[in-house]
Design a protein around this motif. Structure first.
Motif, PDB file in Angstrom:
ATOM      1  N   HIS A  24       0.868  -1.179   0.000  1.00 40.51           N
ATOM      2  CA  HIS A  24       0.000   0.000   0.000  1.00 40.51           C
ATOM      3  C   HIS A  24       0.907   1.232   0.000  1.00 40.51           C
ATOM      4  O   HIS A  24       1.084   1.884   1.022  1.00 40.51           O
ATOM      5  N   VAL A  29      -3.943   7.244   0.088  1.00 44.06           N
ATOM      6  CA  VAL A  29      -5.047   6.528  -0.548  1.00 44.06           C
ATOM      7  C   VAL A  29      -5.761   5.610   0.439  1.00 44.06           C
ATOM      8  O   VAL A  29      -6.972   5.600   0.516  1.00 44.06           O
ATOM      9  N   ASP A  30      -5.031   4.813   1.173  1.00 41.64           N
ATOM     10  CA  ASP A  30      -5.671   3.914   2.133  1.00 41.64           C
ATOM     11  C   ASP A  30      -4.797   3.802   3.375  1.00 41.64           C
ATOM     12  O   ASP A  30      -4.242   4.801   3.808  1.00 41.64           O
ATOM     13  N   ASP A  31      -4.632   2.629   3.929  1.00 45.05           N
ATOM     14  CA  ASP A  31      -3.899   2.478   5.183  1.00 45.05           C
ATOM     15  C   ASP A  31      -2.402   2.243   4.993  1.00 45.05           C
ATOM     16  O   ASP A  31      -1.737   1.702   5.856  1.00 45.05           O
ATOM     17  N   TRP A  34       1.143   7.490   4.310  1.00 49.49           N
ATOM     18  CA  TRP A  34       0.338   8.643   4.694  1.00 49.49           C
ATOM     19  C   TRP A  34       0.699   9.891   3.904  1.00 49.49           C
ATOM     20  O   TRP A  34      -0.052  10.856   3.878  1.00 49.49           O
ATOM     21  N   SER A  58      -3.758  -1.025  -3.594  1.00 49.56           N
ATOM     22  CA  SER A  58      -4.679  -0.279  -2.735  1.00 49.56           C
ATOM     23  C   SER A  58      -5.969  -1.070  -2.582  1.00 49.56           C
ATOM     24  O   SER A  58      -6.320  -1.882  -3.432  1.00 49.56           O
ATOM     25  N   HIS A  59      -6.664  -0.799  -1.491  1.00 49.05           N
ATOM     26  CA  HIS A  59      -7.953  -1.459  -1.284  1.00 49.05           C
ATOM     27  C   HIS A  59      -8.922  -1.073  -2.400  1.00 49.05           C
ATOM     28  O   HIS A  59      -8.870   0.048  -2.915  1.00 49.05           O
ATOM     29  N   SER A  60      -9.805  -1.980  -2.764  1.00 50.20           N
ATOM     30  CA  SER A  60     -10.717  -1.721  -3.883  1.00 50.20           C
ATOM     31  C   SER A  60     -11.634  -0.537  -3.615  1.00 50.20           C
ATOM     32  O   SER A  60     -12.011   0.171  -4.542  1.00 50.20           O
ATOM     33  N   ALA A  62     -10.888   2.229  -2.478  1.00 53.14           N
ATOM     34  CA  ALA A  62     -10.209   3.459  -2.879  1.00 53.14           C
ATOM     35  C   ALA A  62     -10.525   3.794  -4.331  1.00 53.14           C
ATOM     36  O   ALA A  62     -10.759   4.952  -4.676  1.00 53.14           O
ATOM     37  N   TYR A  63     -10.543   2.785  -5.176  1.00 55.10           N
ATOM     38  CA  TYR A  63     -10.852   3.012  -6.582  1.00 55.10           C
ATOM     39  C   TYR A  63     -12.319   3.334  -6.780  1.00 55.10           C
ATOM     40  O   TYR A  63     -12.681   4.166  -7.616  1.00 55.10           O
ATOM     41  N   GLU A  65     -14.348   4.813  -4.622  1.00 58.11           N
ATOM     42  CA  GLU A  65     -14.716   6.099  -4.044  1.00 58.11           C
ATOM     43  C   GLU A  65     -13.945   7.275  -4.634  1.00 58.11           C
ATOM     44  O   GLU A  65     -14.448   8.384  -4.697  1.00 58.11           O
ATOM     45  N   VAL A  70      -6.594   8.297  -6.845  1.00 56.09           N
ATOM     46  CA  VAL A  70      -5.619   7.211  -6.766  1.00 56.09           C
ATOM     47  C   VAL A  70      -4.638   7.314  -7.934  1.00 56.09           C
ATOM     48  O   VAL A  70      -3.420   7.228  -7.748  1.00 56.09           O
TER      49      VAL A  70
END
Length: 90
Positions: A24, A29-31, A34, A58-60, A62-63, A65, A70
């Protein structure tokens, strides 16, 4: 820049040639990373550990939302990394 298995600051690199298939690293974008600076640090640590390729995962959500964001952040990371390479970075 890598010279004789070392970064410009003298850090000795691993002889491994590994692929990280789950990182990640795209900033904000996600966790994962930063910030762009944190992503750059993650890239540097990866190189030191012998990772030569990274698959950004990245977590799905993220794409779903914020897909455009991203992509923009990924392009920023690539652009910064290219500039760093030209200035002796990773």
């Amino acid at each position: 820049m890598i010279i004789n298995g070392q970064l410009m600051d003298g850090t000795i690199l691993s002889d491994f040639n590994m692929v990280d298939v789950h990182m990640h690293i795209i900033p904000e974008v996600d966790d994962g990373a930063w910030s762009l600076e944190m992503a750059d640090d993650m890239l540097r640590m990866s190189v030191i550990q012998g990772i030569s390729k990274i698959i950004c995962t990245s977590h799905s959500f993220a794409y779903n939302e914020k897909g455009d964001f991203v992509i923009e952040q990924f392009e920023r990371l690539k652009e910064t990394n290219t500039k760093d390479k030209n200035n002796g970075g990773v």
